[in-house]
Motif scaffolding. Structure first.
Motif, PDB file in Angstrom:
ATOM      1  N   ILE A 106       0.832  -1.205   0.000  1.00 14.95           N
ATOM      2  CA  ILE A 106       0.000   0.000   0.000  1.00 14.95           C
ATOM      3  C   ILE A 106       0.865   1.253   0.000  1.00 14.95           C
ATOM      4  N   LEU A 107       1.878   1.290   0.881  1.00 12.44           N
ATOM      5  CA  LEU A 107       2.753   2.466   0.939  1.00 12.44           C
ATOM      6  C   LEU A 107       3.513   2.655  -0.367  1.00 12.44           C
ATOM      7  N   SER A 108       3.927   1.564  -1.001  1.00 13.26           N
ATOM      8  CA  SER A 108       4.640   1.673  -2.276  1.00 13.26           C
ATOM      9  C   SER A 108       3.741   2.251  -3.360  1.00 13.26           C
ATOM     10  N   ILE A 109       2.495   1.800  -3.410  1.00 14.53           N
ATOM     11  CA  ILE A 109       1.555   2.309  -4.410  1.00 14.53           C
ATOM     12  C   ILE A 109       1.249   3.786  -4.147  1.00 14.53           C
ATOM     13  N   VAL A 110       1.004   4.129  -2.890  1.00 12.41           N
ATOM     14  CA  VAL A 110       0.733   5.531  -2.537  1.00 12.41           C
ATOM     15  C   VAL A 110       1.943   6.395  -2.872  1.00 12.41           C
ATOM     16  N   SER A 111       3.138   5.914  -2.552  1.00 14.01           N
ATOM     17  CA  SER A 111       4.359   6.654  -2.852  1.00 14.01           C
ATOM     18  C   SER A 111       4.508   6.890  -4.351  1.00 14.01           C
ATOM     19  N   SER A 112       4.213   5.852  -5.139  1.00 11.27           N
ATOM     20  CA  SER A 112       4.299   5.987  -6.590  1.00 11.27           C
ATOM     21  C   SER A 112       3.285   6.993  -7.115  1.00 11.27           C
ATOM     22  N   LEU A 113       2.061   6.950  -6.605  1.00 14.06           N
ATOM     23  CA  LEU A 113       1.026   7.897  -7.041  1.00 14.06           C
ATOM     24  C   LEU A 113       1.408   9.329  -6.674  1.00 14.06           C
ATOM     25  N   ILE A 114       1.889   9.523  -5.461  1.00 16.69           N
ATOM     26  CA  ILE A 114       2.300  10.866  -5.037  1.00 16.69           C
ATOM     27  C   ILE A 114       3.475  11.347  -5.885  1.00 16.69           C
ATOM     28  N   GLY A 115       4.409  10.443  -6.168  1.00 17.36           N
ATOM     29  CA  GLY A 115       5.540  10.800  -7.015  1.00 17.36           C
ATOM     30  C   GLY A 115       5.100  11.217  -8.407  1.00 17.36           C
TER      31      GLY A 115
END
Length: 197
Positions: A106-115
């Motif tokens: 979840i954190l990886s996906i959120v990080s990618s979206l924010i990036g």
């Protein structure tokens, strides 16, 4: 020494520090330093090393490189493998493998979206700051998995891989330069290019 000069030298199995270890061992301190200083790129190496060891140990037909690149699809199976070794041994280590893997994904996906939002100047500079804050956030579930892997491998503190090598330092210097570029970009985004002229 043998008298047969044509016989190749016999390799010693114990020369390989990873021989017989089920997972990649690294001390928590070294893990945190390498992860943060390389802006999270260390995770690629970490996943690769673990899958390469699992492949060798179990003689599996898996490709460690794609499993490292697309880690979110293989995190649950890696963490389950770590947990399986922990459960089958007498080592007591409390953690939730499935929950930790889910948090990482979840954190990886959120990080990618924010990036992606930050790259497109959507919500800038807030998304830029949020993108930076996601680097340590994504690290925590991986650190929990590393501690579990160390325990499963019989080296809870990761003392066998505690010192920074020359290659580690080179990657950390490259990471620091990357951090400086990111921070300079943030500064320019906040004050505007006119302030630099």
């Amino acid at each position: 020494m043998t008298d047969n000069y044509y016989q190749p030298p016999a390799a010693r199995v114990d020369d390989d520090p990873a021989a017989g270890r089920p997972f990649y061992i690294v001390s928590p301190r070294k893990f945190v330093l390498l992860y943060l200083f390389t802006v999270g790129m260390y995770a690629l190496y970490w996943f690769y090393q673990n899958w390469a060891l699992i492949k060798r140990q179990h003689n599996l037909n898996v490709w460690p490189v794609p499993r490292a690149i697309f880690s979110i699809f293989f995190t649950h199976s890696l963490f389950a493998e770590i947990d399986c070794v922990l459960q089958s041994s007498a080592v007591r280590h409390v953690w939730n493998a499935a929950g930790t893997a889910t948090v990482y994904v979840i954190l990886s996906i959120v990080s990618s979206l924010i990036g992606q939002m930050a790259n497109r100047d959507i919500g800038s500079p807030l998304t830029d700051f949020a993108s930076l804050l996601m680097v340590p956030a994504v690290m925590f579930p991986l650190l929990a998995a590393q501690k579990a892997a160390n325990s499963a491998a019989g080296d809870p503190q990761g003392e066998s891989n505690n010192t920074l090598t020359a290659a580690n330092i080179v990657w950390m210097v490259v990471g620091v330069l990357l951090w400086l570029l990111v921070l300079l970009g943030l500064y320019v985004a906040m004050v505007g290019e006119e302030a630099l002229q």
